[in-house]
Design an enzyme around this catalytic site. Structure first.
Site, PDB file in Angstrom:
ATOM      1  N   LYS A 196       0.873  -1.183   0.087  1.00  0.00           N
ATOM      2  CA  LYS A 196      -0.026   0.022   0.008  1.00  0.00           C
ATOM      3  C   LYS A 196       0.721   1.090   0.085  1.00  0.00           C
ATOM      4  O   LYS A 196       0.466   2.146  -0.770  1.00  0.00           O
ATOM      5  CB  LYS A 196      -0.902  -0.018   1.148  1.00  0.00           C
ATOM      6  CG  LYS A 196      -1.610   1.499   1.563  1.00  0.00           C
ATOM      7  CD  LYS A 196      -2.521   1.393   2.719  1.00  0.00           C
ATOM      8  CE  LYS A 196      -1.815   1.711   3.853  1.00  0.00           C
ATOM      9  NZ  LYS A 196      -1.281   2.972   4.239  1.00  0.00           N
ATOM     10  N   ASN A 197       1.976   1.154   0.832  1.00  0.00           N
ATOM     11  CA  ASN A 197       2.765   2.297   1.027  1.00  0.00           C
ATOM     12  C   ASN A 197       3.742   2.452  -0.133  1.00  0.00           C
ATOM     13  O   ASN A 197       4.539   3.642  -0.012  1.00  0.00           O
ATOM     14  CB  ASN A 197       3.427   2.465   2.490  1.00  0.00           C
ATOM     15  CG  ASN A 197       2.340   2.742   3.505  1.00  0.00           C
ATOM     16  OD1 ASN A 197       1.083   3.106   3.043  1.00  0.00           O
ATOM     17  ND2 ASN A 197       2.791   2.410   4.866  1.00  0.00           N
ATOM     18  N   ARG A 225      -5.010  11.152   4.312  1.00  0.00           N
ATOM     19  CA  ARG A 225      -3.739  11.832   4.445  1.00  0.00           C
ATOM     20  C   ARG A 225      -2.756  11.808   3.331  1.00  0.00           C
ATOM     21  O   ARG A 225      -2.147  12.802   3.035  1.00  0.00           O
ATOM     22  CB  ARG A 225      -2.903  10.991   5.776  1.00  0.00           C
ATOM     23  CG  ARG A 225      -3.213  11.529   6.814  1.00  0.00           C
ATOM     24  CD  ARG A 225      -2.602  12.687   7.544  1.00  0.00           C
ATOM     25  NE  ARG A 225      -0.910  12.604   7.060  1.00  0.00           N
ATOM     26  CZ  ARG A 225      -0.303  13.870   7.028  1.00  0.00           C
ATOM     27  NH1 ARG A 225      -1.060  14.753   7.190  1.00  0.00           N
ATOM     28  NH2 ARG A 225       0.945  13.743   6.657  1.00  0.00           N
ATOM     29  N   CYS A 276      -5.101  12.554  11.744  1.00  0.00           N
ATOM     30  CA  CYS A 276      -5.760  11.413  11.535  1.00  0.00           C
ATOM     31  C   CYS A 276      -5.794  10.629  12.962  1.00  0.00           C
ATOM     32  O   CYS A 276      -5.347  11.063  14.169  1.00  0.00           O
ATOM     33  CB  CYS A 276      -5.030  10.512  10.687  1.00  0.00           C
ATOM     34  SG  CYS A 276      -3.426   9.773  11.051  1.00  0.00           S
ATOM     35  N   ARG A 327       0.104  14.515  12.391  1.00  0.00           N
ATOM     36  CA  ARG A 327       0.714  14.625  11.133  1.00  0.00           C
ATOM     37  C   ARG A 327       0.723  15.769  10.359  1.00  0.00           C
ATOM     38  O   ARG A 327      -0.092  15.957   9.399  1.00  0.00           O
ATOM     39  CB  ARG A 327       0.007  13.494  10.388  1.00  0.00           C
ATOM     40  CG  ARG A 327      -0.033  12.192  11.296  1.00  0.00           C
ATOM     41  CD  ARG A 327      -0.805  10.883  10.598  1.00  0.00           C
ATOM     42  NE  ARG A 327       0.025  10.404   9.512  1.00  0.00           N
ATOM     43  CZ  ARG A 327      -0.131   9.199   8.902  1.00  0.00           C
ATOM     44  NH1 ARG A 327      -1.340   8.840   8.930  1.00  0.00           N
ATOM     45  NH2 ARG A 327       0.749   8.922   7.835  1.00  0.00           N
ATOM     46  N   PRO A 328       1.720  16.699  10.864  1.00  0.00           N
ATOM     47  CA  PRO A 328       1.855  18.095  10.165  1.00  0.00           C
ATOM     48  C   PRO A 328       2.382  17.735   8.894  1.00  0.00           C
ATOM     49  O   PRO A 328       3.052  16.457   8.570  1.00  0.00           O
ATOM     50  CB  PRO A 328       2.729  18.970  11.155  1.00  0.00           C
ATOM     51  CG  PRO A 328       3.303  17.655  12.183  1.00  0.00           C
ATOM     52  CD  PRO A 328       2.515  16.664  12.124  1.00  0.00           C
ATOM     53  N   ILE A 329       2.544  18.719   7.954  1.00  0.00           N
ATOM     54  CA  ILE A 329       3.186  18.800   6.646  1.00  0.00           C
ATOM     55  C   ILE A 329       4.142  19.493   6.559  1.00  0.00           C
ATOM     56  O   ILE A 329       4.831  19.914   5.239  1.00  0.00           O
ATOM     57  CB  ILE A 329       2.177  18.784   5.613  1.00  0.00           C
ATOM     58  CG1 ILE A 329       1.503  20.158   5.713  1.00  0.00           C
ATOM     59  CG2 ILE A 329       1.246  17.792   5.573  1.00  0.00           C
ATOM     60  CD1 ILE A 329       0.677  20.427   4.615  1.00  0.00           C
ATOM     61  N   ASP A 330       4.895  20.239   7.595  1.00  0.00           N
ATOM     62  CA  ASP A 330       5.898  21.414   7.605  1.00  0.00           C
ATOM     63  C   ASP A 330       6.941  20.747   6.834  1.00  0.00           C
ATOM     64  O   ASP A 330       7.615  21.643   6.105  1.00  0.00           O
ATOM     65  CB  ASP A 330       6.339  21.916   8.983  1.00  0.00           C
ATOM     66  CG  ASP A 330       6.637  20.752   9.850  1.00  0.00           C
ATOM     67  OD1 ASP A 330       6.053  19.728  10.019  1.00  0.00           O
ATOM     68  OD2 ASP A 330       7.768  20.820  10.327  1.00  0.00           O
ATOM     69  N   LEU A 331       7.560  19.474   6.988  1.00  0.00           N
ATOM     70  CA  LEU A 331       8.503  19.146   6.203  1.00  0.00           C
ATOM     71  C   LEU A 331       8.524  18.944   4.756  1.00  0.00           C
ATOM     72  O   LEU A 331       9.339  19.067   3.937  1.00  0.00           O
ATOM     73  CB  LEU A 331       8.954  17.673   6.768  1.00  0.00           C
ATOM     74  CG  LEU A 331       9.224  17.543   8.259  1.00  0.00           C
ATOM     75  CD1 LEU A 331       9.782  16.400   9.019  1.00  0.00           C
ATOM     76  CD2 LEU A 331      10.538  18.720   8.536  1.00  0.00           C
ATOM     77  N   ASP A 367       4.696   0.958  11.882  1.00  0.00           N
ATOM     78  CA  ASP A 367       3.376   0.161  11.430  1.00  0.00           C
ATOM     79  C   ASP A 367       3.282  -1.407  11.829  1.00  0.00           C
ATOM     80  O   ASP A 367       2.201  -1.871  11.656  1.00  0.00           O
ATOM     81  CB  ASP A 367       3.498   0.108   9.729  1.00  0.00           C
ATOM     82  CG  ASP A 367       3.272   1.820   9.260  1.00  0.00           C
ATOM     83  OD1 ASP A 367       3.386   1.752   8.029  1.00  0.00           O
ATOM     84  OD2 ASP A 367       2.835   2.675  10.016  1.00  0.00           O
ATOM     85  N   ARG A 414      -8.594  -0.229   4.589  1.00  0.00           N
ATOM     86  CA  ARG A 414      -7.839   0.682   4.171  1.00  0.00           C
ATOM     87  C   ARG A 414      -6.324  -0.189   3.863  1.00  0.00           C
ATOM     88  O   ARG A 414      -5.948   0.511   2.855  1.00  0.00           O
ATOM     89  CB  ARG A 414      -7.452   1.814   5.221  1.00  0.00           C
ATOM     90  CG  ARG A 414      -8.721   2.653   5.214  1.00  0.00           C
ATOM     91  CD  ARG A 414      -8.224   3.950   6.364  1.00  0.00           C
ATOM     92  NE  ARG A 414      -7.084   4.470   5.670  1.00  0.00           N
ATOM     93  CZ  ARG A 414      -6.177   5.413   6.480  1.00  0.00           C
ATOM     94  NH1 ARG A 414      -6.630   5.409   7.709  1.00  0.00           N
ATOM     95  NH2 ARG A 414      -5.182   5.803   6.012  1.00  0.00           N
TER      96      ARG A 414
END
Ligand code: EPZ
Length: 419
Positions: free
Chosen positions: A22-23, A92, A116, A121-125, A304, A396
Site C-alpha cells: 500500500k505504502n 492523509r 488522523c 501529522r503536520p506537513i511542515d517538512l 506500522d 484501508r
C-alpha cells in the site's frame, strides 16, 4: 458498520502470498502525474486508500482503470491543479500529490490534509522541502496555495519523513537542475519510488541511504512496473501465525525489508526461516517476552508493526517494554487489548506489556488501521469469540483480510452490525 466475528484458538498454518505494498502504490500513483504517457502498475491490492488515490488522480484529469490487480493510469491530460476538499480529506496520503502536481502544472491548490487517528501529522517538512526547490507556498483558510517553476536545490529534512522525502523526490525530478536530499527516509518504499522514476527515464541515485541525489529536467515516459511487496502485511501475517502457535509461510515477503521484525520474532522464540521466495515463521508454545521494542525510521522497527507486535507480547512469558517513537497517538489498541485480558500499562509513548497465559474473546473497536490488525491477531489467539468493530479502517490497508486468514485456518467472518 462492518465487523469481524472471530472464534479464537485455531493455530494458523499454511502459505499466503503478498501483493504490492500500500505504502508503495500510493506514492507511485502520485508519481504518475509526472508521466505524460500511460503507466501500468501490476500486483496492486484493491484497498480503499488506493481507490481514493485513483479518485484524486481522476479529479486532476487523469484516466485510471483497474483490471484485477493491474492498474492503468494515463496522466497525459492532467490539467486540474485544485484538489477537491471532499476527496483530499478522505486520506492523509493526498499530500503526496502536492509535489507532482506543482511540478507538472506549475501550481497546486490543496486543502490541509489534517491529522488522523494516530497523530496530528503536520506537513511542515513537505512544505520546507518544496520551498527549498523554489516553490512559493501560502497557507490560508485551510488551503495550501503553491506556485512557481521549480529549480534544483539542497534539501535538509529535520526528520527523515517518508512522505516529505517522496514529495521532494517527485518534485525534484521535474525541477531544472540538480537536487540533493539530506536526512532522507530510507524505507524500501523510497527505493521503490526511485526505481519507478528511473524506469520512467529519471535520474535518482542514493535512495535507501540518507542522501538522495536527483538530476532534474528529465522527460518521463510510460512504463510497466511492479511495486515492492508489502512488508507490513507480510509481517502482520507472520505475527498472526506466531501468536496462534502456528506455522505460516508468506510467499513474496522480502527478508531484507523486514530484518527488525524478524529479529524480534526470533527473540520472542519464533523459528524464523528465510527463503529465496518468502519467509516462514513457526511458533511452538508460548512466546517469550522481549526486553524492548523501539519504533524508528527504517531500518529500525517499523511503527506500522508496533500494535501487531504488542498483541504477540501480550501473550508472552515475561514483561516487555514497547516505545512508540514515531507517532504521538499510536497506542489506542491498548485499551481494546485490555478488554481481552491483556496486562498493559501505558505512560505517554511507552507501554509496559506483562504477558498473560490466555486472552479471552471480547467485543473490541478498531481505532486505526494497524491497531485493528493487532486486535484481529489477539482475537485469533484468544479463547472464545470476539467481535472486532469498525473494520472499514482495516480495509484501508488489508484487502479482504478475512479471506487471507481463513485460508490459514482462522474461524473469521465479516458481518454487518448496527452502528
Ligand atoms: C508513511 O506516512 C506511511 N504512510 C505510514 O504508514 C508510516 O507509518 C509512516 O510513513 C512512517 O513509516 C504511507 O506511506 C502512505 P512520516 P508519513 O512523514 O509519510 C512527522 C500505515 O499504517 N512529520 O515519515 O505520513 C509525523 O507527524 C501508515 O500504513 C512531521 O512532523 O510518515 C510523524 O510523527 C500510517 N512533519 C513522523 O514525522 C512532516 O511534514 C513520521 O511521519 C511530516 C511528518
Amino acid at each position: 458498520m462492518e465487523a469481524y466475528t472471530i472464534q479464537g484458538g485455531n493455530p494458523l498454518r499454511g502459505e499466503v502470498s503478498t501483493m504490492g505494498a500500500k505504502n508503495a502504490v500510493l506514492p507511485l500513483l502520485a508519481a504518475c502525474v509526472l508521466v505524460r504517457q500511460p503507466v501500468h502498475l501490476s500486483g496492486c491490492p484493491d484497498l480503499s486508500d488506493v481507490r481514493n488515490m485513483l479518485r484524486l488522480l481522476e479529479s486532476l484529469g487523469c484516466s485510471t482503470r483497474r483490471q484485477g490487480t493491474e492498474l492503468y493510469i494515463d496522466a497525459s491530460d492532467a490539467q486540474e491543479h485544485v484538489m477537491p476538499e471532499n476527496i483530499s480529506k478522505l486520506m492523509r496520503s493526498s499530500i503526496f500529490m502536492l509535489g507532482p502536481v506543482l511540478a507538472r502544472l506549475g501550481r497546486a491548490d490543496f486543502t490541509y490534509p489534517g491529522g488522523c487517528e494516530i497523530g496530528l501529522r503536520p506537513i511542515d517538512l513537505h512544505l520546507q522541502g518544496l520551498r527549498a526547490l523554489g516553490a512559493h507556498i501560502e497557507e490560508a483558510h485551510g488551503h495550501i496555495l503553491c506556485s512557481g517553476k521549480l529549480t534544483g536545490g539542497s534539501v535538509h529534512l529535520d526528520y527523515p519523513s517518508v512522505g516529505a522525502t517522496e514529495n521532494v523526490m517527485m518534485a525534484a525530478v521535474y525541477a531544472q537542475g540538480d537536487t540533493v536530499i539530506h536526512n532522507a527516509a530510507r524505507e524500501p518504499e523510497i527505493v521503490d519510488l526511485s526505481n519507478f522514476l528511473n524506469a520512467c527515464g529519471g535520474f535518482v541515485h542514493g535512495a535507501g541511504s540518507g542522501t538522495i541525489r536527483i538530476r532534474g529536467g528529465a522527460e518521463l515516459h510510460g512504463v510497466e512496473y511492479a511495486p515492492v511487496p508489502d512488508r507490513i502485511t507480510a509481517g502482520t501475517l507472520l505475527l498472526a501465525g506466531a501468536a496462534t502457535q502456528g506455522d505460516v509461510f508468506v510467499r513474496g515477503a522480502r527478508p531484507q525489508d523486514m530484518q527488525a521484525v524478524l529479529a524480534k520474532l526470533h527473540e520472542a522464540g519464533c523459528d524464523v526461516r528465510v527463503y529465496e521466495d518468502g519467509v516462514r515463521a513457526q511458533m511452538r508454545g508460548r512466546p517469550r517476552a522481549v526486553r524492548r521494542v523501539e519504533t524508528a525510521p527504517f531500518p529500525g522497527f517499523p511503527t506500522d508493526m508496533q500494535a501487531q507486535m504488542m498483541s504477540l507480547l501480550a501473550l508472552s512469558r515475561g514483561t516487555s517494554v514497547v516505545a512508540e517513537n514515531v507517532f504521538e497517538n499510536r497506542m489506542q489498541h491498548v485499551a481494546e487489548l485490555m478488554r481481552m485480558g491483556a496486562d498493559i500499562q501505558v505512560s505517554g509513548r511507552i507501554a509496559v506489556v506483562r504477558g498473560v497465559e490466555q486472552l479471552t474473546g471480547a467485543r473490541v473497536t478498531t481505532r486505526d488501521l494497524r491497531g485493528g490488525a493487532a486486535l484481529c491477531i489477539a482475537a485469533l489467539a484468544a479463547q472464545g469469540e470476539s467481535v472486532v468493530e469498525n473494520i472499514a479502517l482495516i480495509d484501508r490497508g488489508h484487502e479482504r483480510l478475512e479471506e487471507t486468514l481463513r485460508a490459514l485456518g482462522a474461524n473469521i467472518t465479516r458481518i454487518q452490525i448496527d452502528e
